[in-house]
Design a protein around this motif. Structure first.
Motif, PDB file in Angstrom:
ATOM      1  N   GLY A 276       4.643   5.004  33.541  1.00 19.95           N
ATOM      2  CA  GLY A 276       4.939   5.047  32.112  1.00 19.95           C
ATOM      3  C   GLY A 276       3.871   4.447  31.240  1.00 19.95           C
TER       4      GLY A 276
ATOM      5  N   SER B 237       7.858  -1.742  26.280  1.00 16.24           N
ATOM      6  CA  SER B 237       7.679  -1.638  27.724  1.00 16.24           C
ATOM      7  C   SER B 237       6.350  -2.255  28.102  1.00 16.24           C
ATOM      8  CB  SER B 237       7.720  -0.166  28.163  1.00 16.24           C
ATOM      9  OG  SER B 237       8.977   0.397  27.884  1.00 16.24           O
TER      10      SER B 237
ATOM     11  N   TYR C  70       3.787   4.989  27.370  1.00 17.08           N
ATOM     12  CA  TYR C  70       4.837   4.431  26.526  1.00 17.08           C
ATOM     13  C   TYR C  70       4.844   2.898  26.542  1.00 17.08           C
ATOM     14  CZ  TYR C  70       6.312   9.232  27.234  1.00 17.08           C
ATOM     15  OH  TYR C  70       6.331  10.596  27.314  1.00 17.08           O
TER      16      TYR C  70
ATOM     17  N   ASN D 205       7.763  -2.545  33.918  1.00 17.62           N
ATOM     18  CA  ASN D 205       7.442  -1.685  35.055  1.00 17.62           C
ATOM     19  C   ASN D 205       6.326  -2.349  35.854  1.00 17.62           C
ATOM     20  OD1 ASN D 205       9.293   0.047  33.945  1.00 17.62           O
ATOM     21  ND2 ASN D 205       7.753   1.405  33.030  1.00 17.62           N
TER      22      ASN D 205
END
Length: 666
Positions: free
Chosen positions: A73, A11, A76, A36
């Protein structure tokens, strides 16, 4: 770096969805990873179509806030790209991200070089770029009509990417095969295009045995000899220093030094030297005469009297109506002479100081060279990007003239002709009709377009390079002005940011055949997809061009290293790569091997023994497999290879008196 097994989730987080941020999202998505994003405001206007479909999770808020980072996030994510247009925000967000995820890779947009170095030392796993300056070299190269398509410095050697059109008079025409050009230790063929056929986009899309013919175009990379370094004189110790001083202090050397000083001095300085010697003589004489005439005063008092008279203090001693002490007429006359001489000498000192000040002022305001008459580059816009482009063109010794609305600081690009004033009116002063190239890199892309149109109207044959920001604007301008090179700074820079997010060290970038080529450095780690592979596998399997390799034990690095080298942990490798090549490395996906080598015979047992070693070394197969094949000739090596690798194996076997040929495995 290559694919990392320790990372649980691929990610990535992008902070700031301006033009650069949107391009970063688009490039990252090409790697097939989760992206993201954080944007301070909710906008419905996207410069890249369908960008919302590329973002897995969009958070609206301030990327400096830990709560916002948590929602996106951050814990992560493998890397965070902080690319807002506000540098303080980027730096603050970098600290916030590091506090929440100590292992995350930080890639930020910042032009503060000194601060970036400090941040790298303190934050770790950190890299910073300035988006507007990364493509500067692309602008400079785009303006050149020469064969150079890219250049950079590596290990104190100049590395060039050269695109050469072959005509009948070229030394390679009808005389060389491509692999022979590629055989030099300092040269590597990248792309070969036949006349009338499209130019391949990927590296190694050329046949090693192909004959070089007139009309061909060959692109290659070469490393020159070591750049000339300024010699450093050895530092002498204290004893050697004084020994040298006393050795050189001969009367002949002193005479020579004095003659040199006198010949190189101006008339004012010569008068000052003679006057200084005369004043010192008068000063010492005055001190001696007063001490002899008045034995009761101390030597210090005699020195003080002489000093007062030397600096024009006659009235302090004799300014009263009646002289306060008895003094002989000759000493009184000497005192008057000493004061007059001192006053004249002070005037001479003022003249020397004035000369030096004026000389320094004229040095600072030294007139720039005149505008070149023809075959020069006109550079319009001298902000940070423009100045960097100018420096690169000066390094390449290109005739150049700059245009700027306001004057540059003293000492900045002092050897470059400069036209200061209204940019729109400057074209009449830069010999635009005889210029070979025009680069327009102001911070206003609309103004850039207007200036470019004026320049093209004045000189339709000049190469035209235009700086743009907005991707839609770039596409429209490129479509309407096919004769111009339209370079979007953010589109160029985004690939470097995205590649850096995976751990790669991007040393440089340039445009080659309308695509960005990245000069990328790898430090091999245990869990890399590159670890344990031959350079042949990396070159032909991933489509990278190895240009430098250094062993972990800090041996002298090798340029254009042999494809037989097997990488190990700690090795350093520098390659040329497209974004597609970096994607393959990241995902560990190699191009299929489609060729086999059939070995016919060996002239002797020694040749067979040597042939087995060659097979194992070039192909990377097990030595047992190679020896088994050489003991059962004729036979085919059941170990698929890439075509260039197979060709090299056949060539190396022939040197060992073993005959072989390439066969298809399809």
């Amino acid at each position: 770096m290559g694919q990392n097994a320790k990372v649980d989730a691929d990610s990535f987080l992008v902070c700031g969805l301006g033009n650069l941020g949107q391009y970063c999202v688009s490039v990252l998505k090409e790697f097939g990873v989760k992206v993201n994003a954080i944007e301070v405001t909710n906008t419905q206007k996207w410069e890249i179509p369908d960008l919302p479909d590329f973002i897995d999770k969009l958070v609206i808020g301030d990327c400096r806030q830990p709560k916002i980072l948590e929602q996106a996030g951050i814990r992560y994510c493998r890397a965070i790209l902080i690319v807002t247009s506000d540098e303080p925000v980027n730096i603050a967000a970098a600290f916030a991200a590091r506090s929440l995820n100590p292992k995350i890779r930080l890639v930020i947009r910042s032009a503060q070089e000194n601060l970036n170095e400090l941040l790298s030392e303190n934050l770790g796993n950190f890299v910073a770029f300035e988006a507007t300056q990364l493509p500067a070299k692309s602008f400079a190269i785009a303006a050149l009509s020469s064969q150079t398509r890219g250049f950079f410095t590596l290990e104190n050697r100049l590395v060039r990417v050269v695109k050469v059109p072959i005509d009948a008079s070229h030394r390679w025409s009808d005389r060389r095969r491509l692999y022979e050009i590629n055989s030099s230790a300092n040269r590597q063929v990248l792309i070969h295009a036949r006349a009338g056929k499209p130019t391949p986009k990927a590296f190694y899309q050329w046949e090693p045995d192909a004959q070089v013919l007139p009309g061909d175009t060959i692109t290659y990379i070469e490393a020159t000899e070591n750049l000339v370094a300024r010699s450093v004189r050895p530092v002498k110790n204290f004893g050697q220093f004084w020994k040298t001083i006393f050795t050189e202090m001969t009367w002949q050397n002193i005479q020579n030094k004095l003659k040199q000083f006198w010949s190189e001095s101006s008339q004012t300085r010569r008068v000052a030297v003679v006057g200084g010697i005369f004043m010192v003589s008068l000063f010492l004489s005055g001190m001696l005469l007063y001490k002899l005439q008045y034995p009761k005063i101390s030597l210090q008092d005699a020195l003080n009297v002489s000093l007062v008279l030397s600096i024009g203090g006659y009235d302090n001693l004799f300014g009263q109506l009646q002289i306060p002490f008895e003094i002989p007429w000759w000493l009184h006359l000497f005192s008057i002479s000493l004061t007059v001489a001192g006053t004249v000498f002070v005037g001479i000192l003022y003249a020397v100081m004035t000369e030096r000040v004026l000389a320094a002022r004229f040095q600072f305001s030294k007139r720039r060279p005149p505008v070149p008459k023809a075959d020069h580059v006109v550079l319009i816009g001298l902000g940070r990007v423009g100045q960097r482009v100018a420096q690169l063109l000066e390094e390449l010794r290109q005739p150049l003239v700059g245009v700027k609305a306001t004057d540059l600081e003293p000492g900045v690009l002092s050897q470059m002709p400069l036209i200061v004033g209204n940019i729109q009116n400057a074209l009449s002063k830069v010999n635009i009709t005889t210029a070979k190239s025009v680069i327009v890199v102001t911070d206003d892309e609309v103004a850039n377009l207007e200036i470019a149109l004026r320049a093209h109207a004045a000189n339709p044959t000049a190469s035209l390079v235009i700086r743009t920001f907005d991707p839609r604007f770039s596409e429209n301008v490129a479509r309407l002005l096919p004769y111009a090179r339209v370079l979007g700074v953010y589109a160029l820079a985004a690939e470097a940011f995205a590649a850096a997010a995976f751990g790669e060290n991007i040393l440089n970038l340039f445009r080659l055949n309308n695509q960005t080529t990245l000069v990328t450095e790898y430090q091999i780690e245990a869990d890399d997809t590159l670890n344990g592979k031959l350079l042949a596998d990396i070159a032909y399997g991933y489509g990278l061009v190895p240009i430098l390799h250094a062993k972990a034990d800090h041996q002298i690095p090798k340029f254009m290293p042999s494809n037989d080298i097997k990488l190990a942990v700690g090795d350093r490798l520098v390659v040329l790569a497209t974004i597609e090549g970096l994607q393959r490395v990241e995902q560990g996906k190699t191009i299929a091997r489609q060729w086999l080598v059939r070995v016919e015979k060996a002239v002797s047992p020694d040749a067979a023994f040597e042939g087995a070693a060659v097979i194992s070394r070039v192909s990377g197969c097990d030595m047992h497999l190679a020896r088994t094949l050489m003991n059962q000739l004729p036979g085919t090596l059941q170990y698929p290879l890439y075509k260039h690798q197979a060709h090299r194996l056949v060539s190396e076997l022939s040197k060992s008196q073993v005959s072989a040929q390439i066969v298809s495995n399809v």
